[in-house]
Scaffold this motif. Structure first.
Motif, PDB file in Angstrom:
ATOM      1  N   GLY A   1       0.784  -1.233   0.000  1.00  0.00           N
ATOM      2  CA  GLY A   1       0.000   0.000   0.000  1.00  0.00           C
ATOM      3  C   GLY A   1       0.816   1.283   0.000  1.00  0.00           C
ATOM      4  N   LYS A   2       2.108   1.209  -0.310  1.00  0.00           N
ATOM      5  CA  LYS A   2       2.952   2.414  -0.307  1.00  0.00           C
ATOM      6  C   LYS A   2       3.468   2.779  -1.694  1.00  0.00           C
ATOM      7  CE  LYS A   2       4.600   1.784   4.435  1.00  0.00           C
ATOM      8  NZ  LYS A   2       5.791   1.678   5.314  1.00  0.00           N
ATOM      9  N   GLY A   3       2.941   2.103  -2.724  1.00  0.00           N
ATOM     10  CA  GLY A   3       3.502   2.279  -4.047  1.00  0.00           C
ATOM     11  C   GLY A   3       4.782   1.483  -4.176  1.00  0.00           C
ATOM     12  N   VAL A   4       5.382   1.512  -5.360  1.00  0.00           N
ATOM     13  CA  VAL A   4       6.630   0.786  -5.606  1.00  0.00           C
ATOM     14  C   VAL A   4       7.554   1.667  -6.431  1.00  0.00           C
ATOM     15  CG1 VAL A   4       7.701  -1.244  -6.662  1.00  0.00           C
ATOM     16  CG2 VAL A   4       5.467  -1.451  -5.562  1.00  0.00           C
ATOM     17  N   ALA A   5       8.809   1.776  -5.995  1.00  0.00           N
ATOM     18  CA  ALA A   5       9.855   2.422  -6.794  1.00  0.00           C
ATOM     19  C   ALA A   5      10.577   1.326  -7.558  1.00  0.00           C
ATOM     20  CB  ALA A   5      10.822   3.192  -5.908  1.00  0.00           C
ATOM     21  N   VAL A   6      10.602   1.445  -8.888  1.00  0.00           N
ATOM     22  CA  VAL A   6      11.270   0.450  -9.724  1.00  0.00           C
ATOM     23  C   VAL A   6      12.662   0.950 -10.085  1.00  0.00           C
ATOM     24  CG1 VAL A   6      11.286  -0.631 -12.003  1.00  0.00           C
ATOM     25  CG2 VAL A   6       9.187  -0.598 -10.655  1.00  0.00           C
ATOM     26  N   LEU A   7      13.667   0.177  -9.723  1.00  0.00           N
ATOM     27  CA  LEU A   7      15.047   0.468 -10.111  1.00  0.00           C
ATOM     28  C   LEU A   7      15.284  -0.110 -11.498  1.00  0.00           C
ATOM     29  CD1 LEU A   7      18.097   1.170  -9.659  1.00  0.00           C
ATOM     30  CD2 LEU A   7      18.304  -1.108  -8.602  1.00  0.00           C
ATOM     31  N   SER A   8      15.697   0.760 -12.445  1.00  0.00           N
ATOM     32  CA  SER A   8      15.966   0.274 -13.788  1.00  0.00           C
ATOM     33  C   SER A   8      17.100   1.078 -14.407  1.00  0.00           C
ATOM     34  CB  SER A   8      14.701   0.333 -14.654  1.00  0.00           C
ATOM     35  OG  SER A   8      14.852  -0.496 -15.794  1.00  0.00           O
ATOM     36  N   ALA A   9      17.326   0.871 -15.711  1.00  0.00           N
ATOM     37  CA  ALA A   9      18.425   1.521 -16.415  1.00  0.00           C
ATOM     38  C   ALA A   9      18.081   1.616 -17.891  1.00  0.00           C
ATOM     39  CB  ALA A   9      19.723   0.732 -16.207  1.00  0.00           C
ATOM     40  N   HIS A  10      18.891   2.372 -18.623  1.00  0.00           N
ATOM     41  CA  HIS A  10      18.702   2.495 -20.063  1.00  0.00           C
ATOM     42  C   HIS A  10      19.310   1.262 -20.734  1.00  0.00           C
ATOM     43  CE1 HIS A  10      18.116   6.632 -18.659  1.00  0.00           C
ATOM     44  NE2 HIS A  10      17.285   6.708 -19.676  1.00  0.00           N
ATOM     45  N   LEU A  11      18.592   0.189 -20.592  1.00  0.00           N
ATOM     46  CA  LEU A  11      19.026  -1.126 -21.028  1.00  0.00           C
ATOM     47  C   LEU A  11      17.845  -1.795 -21.720  1.00  0.00           C
ATOM     48  CD1 LEU A  11      21.278  -3.537 -19.116  1.00  0.00           C
ATOM     49  CD2 LEU A  11      19.043  -4.393 -19.826  1.00  0.00           C
ATOM     50  N   GLY A  12      18.066  -2.316 -22.931  1.00  0.00           N
ATOM     51  CA  GLY A  12      16.959  -2.867 -23.688  1.00  0.00           C
ATOM     52  C   GLY A  12      16.009  -1.763 -24.136  1.00  0.00           C
ATOM     53  N   ASN A  13      14.806  -2.131 -24.477  1.00  0.00           N
ATOM     54  CA  ASN A  13      13.799  -1.144 -24.893  1.00  0.00           C
ATOM     55  C   ASN A  13      13.046  -0.674 -23.656  1.00  0.00           C
ATOM     56  OD1 ASN A  13      11.724   0.378 -25.949  1.00  0.00           O
ATOM     57  ND2 ASN A  13      11.291  -1.024 -27.628  1.00  0.00           N
ATOM     58  N   TRP A  14      13.628   0.333 -22.975  1.00  0.00           N
ATOM     59  CA  TRP A  14      13.047   0.774 -21.702  1.00  0.00           C
ATOM     60  C   TRP A  14      11.679   1.412 -21.875  1.00  0.00           C
ATOM     61  CZ3 TRP A  14      17.579   2.664 -23.850  1.00  0.00           C
ATOM     62  CH2 TRP A  14      17.553   3.964 -24.349  1.00  0.00           C
ATOM     63  N   GLU A  15      11.354   1.903 -23.065  1.00  0.00           N
ATOM     64  CA  GLU A  15      10.004   2.432 -23.280  1.00  0.00           C
ATOM     65  C   GLU A  15       8.977   1.303 -23.231  1.00  0.00           C
ATOM     66  OE1 GLU A  15       9.094   5.442 -23.250  1.00  0.00           O
ATOM     67  OE2 GLU A  15      10.985   6.499 -23.482  1.00  0.00           O
ATOM     68  N   TRP A  16       9.372   0.131 -23.727  1.00  0.00           N
ATOM     69  CA  TRP A  16       8.459  -1.011 -23.659  1.00  0.00           C
ATOM     70  C   TRP A  16       8.409  -1.611 -22.259  1.00  0.00           C
ATOM     71  CZ3 TRP A  16       7.176  -4.828 -28.063  1.00  0.00           C
ATOM     72  CH2 TRP A  16       6.741  -4.127 -29.204  1.00  0.00           C
TER      73      TRP A  16
END
Length: 295
Positions: free
Chosen positions: A110-125
């Protein structure tokens, strides 16, 4: 004279691309990427130099890896132009989510989620795939120098159901509210953070690194879940979700933020090492100089 013609040109190209079968899209993307590798000498050489230093590859190995990266970038560009044609049914065919239970469990707090990611692969998808699989996605986006490019990509993100906040503005307050309201908020923590970052070793060299993810994790006690997107050999993509990264509070906020940022950076590093031809190697990741660096 305005540059709105660029928007309409891209829209026209996009409409044509949206009519293509997906395998054709990938085939044309490979051709586009090979041409890009030949003509983009500055980006190509920077990428080769940085992957050679970062992963210790020989020149032939670096060239093969970066050539593969450029091919995938050609496919990514066409896939971004294909976003208006995406639907939940197509996403189901072209994108698989591995270990989605980590995201489901984190959201259930119930607090939302922060997603850790990077400019790797098709990040728009990545964002579109999560959104069209039922996750309430939001993203902090960086404005591009070209306002017409901004216009079209933001339009396509909204089409995919993504709520957007602009980095470096008061909309960060709204982004915090989005987390409190249970949204999934993406953080791309692999870019040079300039004077506002903290220096962390990244692929063997000190790099100014964004600390915003750590601040959100500390202040909002929001769960942080790593998620990256990579290509499948047969076409389409895999979204790989990993166990949540826990924030440990000792009372020293600066030290805790730094420790968490190091942990997040190691996850990004490890993912790049596993999928070296998926990361954007020509970005100026080490642009801000570390004070201890030799002149």
């Amino acid at each position: 004279m305005t540059n709105t013609w660029q928007y309409y040109l891209l829209k026209t190209i996009s409409r044509i691309i949206c009519l293509l079968p997906y395998p054709w899209l990938l085939a044309f993307g490979r051709l586009l990427g090979r041409a890009y590798y030949r003509v983009a000498a500055r980006q190509r050489e920077r990428a080769i130099a940085q992957i050679t230093a970062g992963l210790g590859l020989s020149r032939p190995e670096a060239e093969r890896t970066i050539r593969s990266l450029f091919v995938k970038l050609g496919q990514t560009f066409l896939e971004v132009m294909y976003l208006p044609a995406l639907s939940p049914a197509k996403v189901g065919r072209y994108i698989t989510i591995e270990n989605r239970h980590y995201l489901d469990e984190a959201l259930s707090r119930g607090k939302g989620v922060a997603v850790l990611s990077a400019h790797l692969g098709n990040w728009e998808w990545l964002g579109a795939g999560l959104s069209m699989n039922g996750f309430p996605v939001a993203s902090i986006v960086k404005s591009q120098p070209n306002d017409q490019h901004n216009r079209i990509i933001n339009e396509y993100r909204q089409h995919a159901g993504i709520e957007m906040f602009t980095r470096g503005t008061t909309e960060l307050v709204a982004a915090a509210k989005a987390l409190k309201n249970g949204r999934v908020l993406g953080f791309f923590s692999d870019q040079d953070a300039g004077k506002n970052g903290v220096f962390v070793e990244f692929l063997g060299k000190m790099a100014s690194t964004p600390v915003g993810l750590a601040v959100f994790a500390r202040r909002l006690a929001v769960p942080v879940v790593p998620a990256f997107i990579v290509r499948r050999p047969e076409g389409g993509h895999r979204i790989i979700v990993s166990p949540p990264l826990e924030f440990t509070a000792t009372g020293d906020d600066a030290a805790d933020d730094y420790t968490f940022t190091v942990k997040a950076t190691r996850i990004i590093e490890d993912t790049i090492r596993r999928y070296p031809d998926e990361w954007l190697w020509f970005q100026k990741r080490w642009n801000t100089k570390w004070a201890g660096e030799q002149a």
